[in-house]
Design a protein around this motif. Sequence first.
Motif, mmCIF file in Angstrom:
data_model
loop_
_atom_site.group_PDB
_atom_site.id
_atom_site.type_symbol
_atom_site.label_atom_id
_atom_site.label_comp_id
_atom_site.label_asym_id
_atom_site.label_seq_id
_atom_site.Cartn_x
_atom_site.Cartn_y
_atom_site.Cartn_z
ATOM 1 N N VAL A 64 0.429 -1.220 0.108
ATOM 2 C CA VAL A 64 -0.092 0.179 0.249
ATOM 3 C C VAL A 64 0.776 1.740 0.187
ATOM 4 N N VAL A 65 0.834 2.353 -1.156
ATOM 5 C CA VAL A 65 1.776 3.590 -1.267
ATOM 6 C C VAL A 65 0.475 5.036 -0.809
ATOM 7 N N ALA A 66 1.000 5.385 -0.384
ATOM 8 C CA ALA A 66 -0.036 6.276 0.377
ATOM 9 C C ALA A 66 0.219 7.941 0.104
ATOM 10 N N PHE A 67 0.144 8.533 -0.458
ATOM 11 C CA PHE A 67 0.458 9.862 -0.560
ATOM 12 C C PHE A 67 -0.079 10.837 -0.325
ATOM 13 N N TYR A 68 1.367 12.088 -0.370
ATOM 14 C CA TYR A 68 0.434 13.285 0.835
ATOM 15 C C TYR A 68 1.167 14.299 0.474
ATOM 16 N N THR A 69 0.775 15.266 0.672
ATOM 17 C CA THR A 69 0.989 16.864 -0.054
ATOM 18 C C THR A 69 1.295 17.259 1.829
ATOM 19 N N GLN A 70 2.099 19.025 1.517
ATOM 20 C CA GLN A 70 2.716 19.429 2.289
ATOM 21 C C GLN A 70 1.085 18.856 3.695
ATOM 22 N N LYS A 71 -0.076 19.544 3.003
ATOM 23 C CA LYS A 71 -0.625 20.243 3.920
ATOM 24 C C LYS A 71 -1.049 18.775 4.417
ATOM 25 N N ASP A 72 -1.318 17.716 3.949
ATOM 26 C CA ASP A 72 -1.844 16.636 4.567
ATOM 27 C C ASP A 72 -0.661 15.861 6.007
ATOM 28 N N ILE A 73 1.059 16.705 5.605
ATOM 29 C CA ILE A 73 1.813 16.044 6.769
ATOM 30 C C ILE A 73 1.526 16.983 7.763
ATOM 31 N N ASP A 74 0.695 18.035 7.474
ATOM 32 C CA ASP A 74 1.046 19.660 8.622
ATOM 33 C C ASP A 74 -0.608 18.772 9.549
ATOM 34 N N LEU A 75 -1.726 17.936 8.913
ATOM 35 C CA LEU A 75 -2.854 17.301 9.625
ATOM 36 C C LEU A 75 -2.733 16.121 9.813
ATOM 37 N N TRP A 76 -2.223 15.760 9.290
ATOM 38 C CA TRP A 76 -0.808 14.072 10.018
ATOM 39 C C TRP A 76 -0.695 14.562 11.264
ATOM 40 N N GLU A 77 0.362 15.486 11.185
ATOM 41 C CA GLU A 77 1.096 15.682 12.405
ATOM 42 C C GLU A 77 0.260 16.446 13.698
ATOM 43 N N ASP A 78 -0.897 17.685 12.952
ATOM 44 C CA ASP A 78 -1.542 17.957 14.418
ATOM 45 C C ASP A 78 -2.236 16.835 14.808
ATOM 46 N N CYS A 79 -2.761 15.698 14.147
ATOM 47 C CA CYS A 79 -2.671 14.734 14.987
ATOM 48 C C CYS A 79 -2.339 13.597 16.445
ATOM 49 N N CYS A 80 -1.224 13.441 15.286
ATOM 50 C CA CYS A 80 0.060 13.437 16.459
ATOM 51 C C CYS A 80 -0.046 14.321 18.029
ATOM 52 N N ALA A 81 0.228 15.122 17.381
ATOM 53 C CA ALA A 81 0.457 16.109 18.339
ATOM 54 C C ALA A 81 -0.960 16.292 19.563
ATOM 55 N N ARG A 82 -1.413 16.535 19.192
ATOM 56 C CA ARG A 82 -3.208 15.985 19.880
ATOM 57 C C ARG A 82 -3.117 15.183 20.843
ATOM 58 N N ALA A 83 -2.415 13.786 20.616
ATOM 59 C CA ALA A 83 -1.818 12.448 20.952
ATOM 60 C C ALA A 83 -0.861 12.544 22.132
ATOM 61 N N ILE A 84 0.081 13.598 21.521
ATOM 62 C CA ILE A 84 0.952 13.757 22.899
ATOM 63 C C ILE A 84 0.524 14.850 23.451
ATOM 64 N N VAL A 85 0.249 16.319 23.607
ATOM 65 C CA VAL A 85 -1.068 16.895 24.744
ATOM 66 C C VAL A 85 -1.511 15.739 25.397
ATOM 67 N N ALA A 86 -2.273 15.134 24.841
ATOM 68 C CA ALA A 86 -3.083 14.463 25.721
ATOM 69 C C ALA A 86 -3.069 13.107 26.523
ATOM 70 N N VAL A 87 -1.250 12.992 26.290
ATOM 71 C CA VAL A 87 -0.697 12.063 27.678
ATOM 72 C C VAL A 87 0.054 13.175 28.267
ATOM 73 N N GLY A 88 -0.135 14.748 28.233
ATOM 74 C CA GLY A 88 0.496 15.280 28.763
ATOM 75 C C GLY A 88 1.878 15.899 28.632
ATOM 76 N N GLY A 89 2.219 15.526 27.151
ATOM 77 C CA GLY A 89 3.250 16.169 26.250
ATOM 78 C C GLY A 89 3.034 17.580 26.735
ATOM 79 N N THR A 90 4.025 18.937 26.235
ATOM 80 C CA THR A 90 4.987 20.332 26.852
ATOM 81 C C THR A 90 5.941 20.240 26.105
#
Lengths: 432, 144
Positions: free
Chosen positions: A100-126
Amino acid sequence: MKRYYQPEIETASREQILAWQNERLVKQVHHVWENVPYYRKKMEEKGLTPEDIKGVADLHKLPFLTKDDLREAYPYGLMGKPLKDCVRIQSTSGTTGKRVVAFYTQKDIDLWEDCCARAIVAVGGTEEDVCQVCYGYGLFTGGPGLNGGSHKVGCLTLPMSSGNTDRQLQFMTDLEATIICCTPSYAAYLAESIHERGLRDQIKLKAGIFGAEAWSEEMRRDVEKSLGIRAYDIYGLTEISGPGVAFECEEQTGMHINEDHFIAEIIDPNTGEVLPEGEKGELVFTCITKEAFPLLRYRTRDICVLSRKKCSCGRTHVKMSKPMGRSDDMLIIKGVNVFPSQIETVLLEQGYQANYQIIVDRVNNSDTLEVQVEMTAENFSDSLSKIGEMEKQLVGALKAMLGIYAKVKLVAPKTIARSEGKAVRIIDKRKI
Amino acid sequence: MTNIHQISIFLENRAGSLAEVTGMLAESGINLRALSIAESADYGVLRIIADDAEKATAALLEKGCVLSMTPVTVVSVPDEPAGLSEVLKLLAEGSVDIEYMYSLFTHQNAKAYMVFRVADEEKFRAVLSAHGIGLATKEELGLK
């Protein structure tokens, strides 16, 4: 302490979330219709035009996408943007060897990383935290996703990638990592190594984000106790973006799905009917913000339950349970997707018959894979070393196909039960 | 040239697997003239010389065994101290690479019999004949 990465989104009212979803879905369907002929054809076959989709209430009318579609459309057939607008691919193994090969635009990467950032803040990350990412980097989404999220939160990021436990522990202690991201089985292995080496006092970890494979509440308690941390689950798949599609909050009772980017449905895997909230079924995702790889109604094959019960963390996005199984025969071994059909392909190529058994176990917190296959007349020889060479060749071919080591066990003919209807090819001894 | 066939049979490495095969042979009235086993951790190869190779093969195949037939050479060596050693010395001097060998149960005419499987059969035969080392005949060994 900051509790949310994007509070206005993560705690938005249900009405607001639905309004975003309605607006984005309509726009996305138009985008796909105009740019993805493969899906447009599927819509036309159902007599649909973009005008038929006026909002989330019409979502059920759209055709599904499956891993078979990804294989058929490989590699470019499901792209929503020209290659010149894409900046990255990520990949995972697919059925019968096609990736499976998935493609990303820069915006796609940005939004994906936002999602991961939410996960990190949710566990107390700062930004005070040191985040050690020991998921694999490269084609696998685990490393790049959490790495990007960690940057966005402002953590000092340790891009360790997987393996090399000595080095992991050295950085963990010397740089005083406070958050660790890896597979749950590797977390358990690290915990064991830390105790063996008497490093417990030098560990400053407070939280772990563990995903990419199934794990139990029991395993969570064990890891939490032995590392003195809180352990959180994270969910994702390459087709939809990667880790961070859903993540656990402090309540640890399910993973919030990032509904401003992904609409989740639960369907009956046999009929495709959408099931009411709270019922167990197959999880289906529709990406409403992705540009380059905008999958609509993608069937994950993961079986789970959704819940909209109010969460004490304040987040309003729907929660999914841990996946309880699969509606196909995919196995996740050491975080890697393995299909029995891939193993079968290799066996046939190497002159063995399709009579085989796959035995998966977890030994010392690490998954093991054994393939038992019947010896055939063509592969048999009077010389032990020749048989050994054949065996080695098979192990190599399996490694090349699956990406992980499989022990091969040659057994006498007719000792593996012949299929009567559905073959029992998989014995999963893991207690998870 | 004596054409003696060894039957090699795949065995799982577990208690009873050898007994199963010898049981099949017994049922078919096959007598064994020689036997050797090579094993790895998970499986083994049983090599036999049967009095009736054709019948033995048919019986084993019918029972679902995986097997192969391999031509081997049986050499008669003096049944006395250094009898084998002398032969092996000559083979070593002739650079014959032995893959495996084992002994036969028969003793006749003060001879012992050794089954050889070598990498280069031609070279092997040349060394033997150059030194007048005899090959066993099927009759000598009671083979059909």
